[in-house]
Design an enzyme around this catalytic site. Structure first.
Site, short mmCIF file in Angstrom:
data_model
loop_
_atom_site.label_atom_id
_atom_site.label_comp_id
_atom_site.label_asym_id
_atom_site.label_seq_id
_atom_site.Cartn_x
_atom_site.Cartn_y
_atom_site.Cartn_z
N GLY A 47 2.26 44.86 11.89
CA GLY A 47 4.12 45.04 11.45
C GLY A 47 4.20 44.02 11.35
O GLY A 47 4.60 43.13 12.88
N GLY A 96 -0.81 46.94 12.87
CA GLY A 96 -0.48 47.02 12.07
C GLY A 96 -1.68 47.39 10.65
O GLY A 96 -1.55 48.42 10.03
N GLU A 130 -0.46 44.24 21.44
CA GLU A 130 0.66 44.35 21.55
C GLU A 130 1.47 44.47 23.02
O GLU A 130 2.01 43.83 23.33
CB GLU A 130 0.80 46.04 21.00
N ASP A 138 -0.35 50.23 18.87
CA ASP A 138 0.69 52.44 18.23
C ASP A 138 -0.42 52.26 16.93
O ASP A 138 -2.15 52.38 17.21
CB ASP A 138 1.65 51.60 18.00
#
Length: 368
Positions: A47, A96, A130, A138
């Site tokens: 992301g 993402g 992350e 996530d």
């Protein structure tokens, strides 16, 4: 007008025979997911968290929350989609990028990425980095990482270890491995499939697939050591177990894992481990709802501002020297971790609402 056009072109859409092809198209940003959304040397590097951080620094964390809400809802729709999605990730697959592919029914890996389409997925390098950014895995990662063999998911999620196509096939993140020389033929065959039957599509991919060679230095060969170390209850115990193993063997993956854990945000490591462990007992929807709470707490920065520091050090200033606060694992207590899993006390915020999905076949609910 040019600006509007460039936003529209962040995702390219094409229909060929019986197939719809989606191509991520932000090559300069390594196809980082934006609110508008590839081409280039990356399928998707995650992301666009740098844009989220800029918004938060301007006093608008709610916009970031809306971005993650849309992303997680998309992840859920993909995870529960009844039509088969065949994904080909080109180049780097991070964060993402995993969310818009791993939740799909078919995930084709190769030794060398050559295709740019997103409805077919070619894997060159996969990683969940992350914790090095002050974030946590996530996009439903606590669901699919927790379902990998043994405690391999904890290893990947905490250390951000990079996996090649053969490793992804071995652990189940990829469903097939197709040599890059056969990709054009595979795509041509898939274009002609006038069926949404997963068995039919799988049979087509099987014709071009083979079992890849797992490199001698792959950590996957040492699943017994990974299970022994990463099954421990706390991050401190995991690190201690790895350090004990390193005194008896000189395997590079162990020293790399130790260094990754020591460089990562202590807060991120602790909430990541808790998240993956809870994911073992939850469905994909429950995981996404919980992860949404967690990411909103991260953006608010009430317990720790490591997300902003990680983005500064890795993405913005690029000095690769983040100053984490708290700086040590022992300074992150259980009460601090608990806060990331609680509802947020803000009138502008509410839990993510996933769309109702009823009467779904088992193949649409669990892709891993």
């Amino acid at each position: 007008m040019a600006s509007a056009q460039s936003q529209e072109d962040q995702v390219l859409e094409e229909e060929t025979s019986f197939v719809r092809i989606l191509t991520l198209n932000r090559p300069r940003q390594l196809n980082a997911l934006s609110a508008q959304m590839g081409k280039g040397r990356a399928f998707c590097a995650g992301g666009d968290v740098a844009a989220v951080v800029r918004g938060i620094n301007e006093g608008d964390w709610i916009s970031g929350a809306k971005f993650f809400s849309k992303e997680f809802i998309l992840n859920y729709l993909m995870a529960t989609y009844t039509k088969p999605q065949v994904s080909i990730l080109n180049g780097i697959v991070m964060g993402g990028g995993a969310g818009v592919s791993i939740h799909g029914r078919f995930r084709v890996a190769t030794e060398n990425s050559v295709c740019n389409t997103a409805l077919f997925l070619v894997i060159k390098v996969f990683a969940m980095p992350e914790t090095a950014l002050g974030l946590f895995p996530d996009i439903g990662a606590s669901y699919f990482l927790s379902r990998l063999p043994g405690f391999f998911g904890e290893y990947v999620g905490l250390t951000g270890a990079r996996l090649d196509g053969a490793e992804m096939r071995a652990c189940g993140l990829a469903t097939h491995f197709v040599p890059s020389s056969r990709l054009a033929l595979l795509e041509e065959a898939l274009y002609k499939v006038n069926s949404s039957d997963p068995a039919v599509i799988s049979a087509v991919i099987d014709k071009f697939s083979l079992e890849p060679y797992l490199k001698d230095h792959s950590a996957y060969h040492w699943m017994d050591v990974i299970d022994k170390c990463f099954s421990r209850r706390t991050v401190e115990e995991i690190l201690s177990a790895l350090e004990s193993e390193s005194t008896n063997r000189a395997d590079a993956w162990i020293s790399d894992a130790i260094q990754s854990l020591k460089k990562a945000s202590p807060t991120s490591l602790k909430i990541s481990l808790r998240s993956i462990r809870e994911g073992r007992l939850q469905g994909v929807g429950q995981c996404l709802i919980r992860e949404y709470r967690m990411v909103c707490h991260v953006m608010m920065g009430e317990v720790s501002k490591d997300f902003f520091e990680g983005c500064r050090a890795i993405l913005l200033d690029k000095d690769k020297n983040p100053k984490w606060k708290p700086s040590k694992l022992e300074l992150v207590n259980d009460n601090m971790v608990d806060q990331y899993f609680s509802k947020i006390n803000d009138d502008r915020w509410e839990d993510i609402k996933l769309p109702a999905r009823s009467n779904l076949p088992a193949t649409a609910i669990a892709k891993l």
